[in-house]
Design an enzyme around this catalytic site. Structure first.
Site, PDB file in Angstrom:
ATOM      1  N   HIS A 111      48.119 -44.009  54.815  1.00 50.76           N
ATOM      2  CA  HIS A 111      46.960 -43.599  55.907  1.00 50.76           C
ATOM      3  C   HIS A 111      47.901 -42.011  55.965  1.00 50.76           C
ATOM      4  O   HIS A 111      48.412 -41.342  55.134  1.00 50.76           O
ATOM      5  CB  HIS A 111      47.313 -44.251  57.536  1.00 50.76           C
ATOM      6  CG  HIS A 111      47.932 -46.345  57.776  1.00 50.76           C
ATOM      7  ND1 HIS A 111      47.966 -46.530  59.175  1.00 50.76           N
ATOM      8  CD2 HIS A 111      47.892 -46.417  56.621  1.00 50.76           C
ATOM      9  CE1 HIS A 111      47.626 -47.518  58.774  1.00 50.76           C
ATOM     10  NE2 HIS A 111      47.861 -48.152  57.552  1.00 50.76           N
ATOM     11  N   GLU A 140      52.560 -42.530  55.100  1.00 48.45           N
ATOM     12  CA  GLU A 140      52.165 -41.517  56.159  1.00 48.45           C
ATOM     13  C   GLU A 140      51.648 -40.452  55.587  1.00 48.45           C
ATOM     14  O   GLU A 140      52.968 -39.970  54.920  1.00 48.45           O
ATOM     15  CB  GLU A 140      52.637 -41.618  57.543  1.00 48.45           C
ATOM     16  CG  GLU A 140      52.817 -42.597  58.056  1.00 48.45           C
ATOM     17  CD  GLU A 140      50.971 -43.128  59.104  1.00 48.45           C
ATOM     18  OE1 GLU A 140      50.330 -42.039  58.588  1.00 48.45           O
ATOM     19  OE2 GLU A 140      51.417 -44.047  59.666  1.00 48.45           O
TER      20      GLU A 140
END
Length: 185
Positions: free
Chosen positions: A105, A175
């Site tokens: 992500h 992330e």
């Protein structure tokens, strides 16, 4: 190196490059990022999209998600209501030997591991140690911060809670960079 070649020759690696293609395309369609995170399904009431990372069945709807279709974190009408999450579920469950699942992500430069839907740690001490040790080790390679997902914020129905919670697959969410929103830089 021979060690890397050996690792690749003795493992199966599956790469699913995009789980949310319609949402991603919409996000960049004007040439400027909109920070759109949901798919583009039509909800009742005329709103658009479900946050796919709030639509998995394990811990679904227990916090950090919304029943409001206009919310960025709309969890869907039920767990696995979306074709994308149904496809990932079917794909993962078609294998009996998956040992690690990685989800990528943006943004924040973090390595997250379960749980996201609650603040309590993984109760199995060995599994917790594996997640923590692997996250710390991977962080030495990329400089990211390793932490339990809920240390960032509560998010129920996410991919890695489901893959670990339902199938005991060691699971991480990366992330990626930048460290903060490129919109703010």
């Amino acid at each position: 190196t021979p060690q890397i070649v050996n690792l690749l020759e003795t493992r199966e690696i599956h790469i699913l490059p995009m789980v949310n293609p319609d949402g991603a395309e919409y996000d960049v369609s004007t040439g400027s990022y909109k920070l759109w995170r949901k798919n583009r399904s039509t909800n009742s009431g005329g709103t658009m999209g479900t946050d796919l990372n709030r639509n998995y069945g394990f811990g679904w709807g227990t916090g950090g998600s919304s029943t409001n279709g206009s919310s960025d974190v709309f969890m869907g009408t039920k767990a696995f209501s979306e074709p994308e999450t149904q496809s990932i579920k079917a794909y993962v469950e078609s294998f009996t030997n998956i040992s690690v699942l990685l989800s990528f992500h943006t943004f924040s430069e973090l390595i997250l591991y379960p749980w996201g839907h609650k603040y309590e740690s993984i109760s199995d001490a060995n599994d917790l140690k594996v997640h923590e040790t692997m996250a710390r080790t991977m962080a030495t390679w990329n400089g990211y911060t390793p932490q339990q997902s809920s240390d960032l914020y509560i998010a129920s129905g996410d991919t890695t809670d489901w893959s670990y919670g339902e199938h005991r697959i060691i699971s991480f969410t990366f992330e990626l960079d930048p460290k903060s929103s490129f919109m703010n830089q």
